[in-house]
Design a protein around this motif. Structure first.
Motif: not given
Length: 112
Positions: A1-10, A27-34, A80-88
């Protein structure tokens, strides 16, 4: 999912559960820095191909991140409510299932 698609989904706020599949290469595709958090529901994160690392933000400022490694065919439920992030680990096909209402993103910092 590109960053634009993610912003719309959020920002969707539709009240509907979302099932999304996407191919990610960097990693940018999965917002690894967020960090991401879903206050209204759990999220199922499924690795269909490739491999990812799912990181959970520590509860305490000086705590260590917990990490779950997912290979093809594996899934994890983010509470629910747990902060998380992904890396590839490799280019991957992913599926997520969650209620996106109220989803929040926070930029990673040196302390979290």
């Amino acid at each position: 999912m590109c960053q634009q698609d993610r912003a719309e989904a959020v920002a969707s706020g539709s009240g509907a559960w979302q099932i999304a599949t996407f191919h990610v290469v960097t990693d940018a595709d999965v917002h690894a820095d967020h960090w991401e958090m879903h206050p209204e529901a759990e999220e199922a994160v499924c690795c269909l191909s490739g491999g990812i690392r799912l990181h959970f933000r520590p509860d305490a400022p000086d705590g260590a991140e917990d990490m779950v490694r997912l290979q093809a065919g594996a899934a994890v439920v983010v509470p629910r409510g747990r902060w998380h992030r992904l890396e590839l680990d490799a280019p991957s096909d992913l599926m997520s299932i969650t209620l996106r209402d109220g989803t929040r993103l926070e930029k990673r910092t040196a302390t979290h």
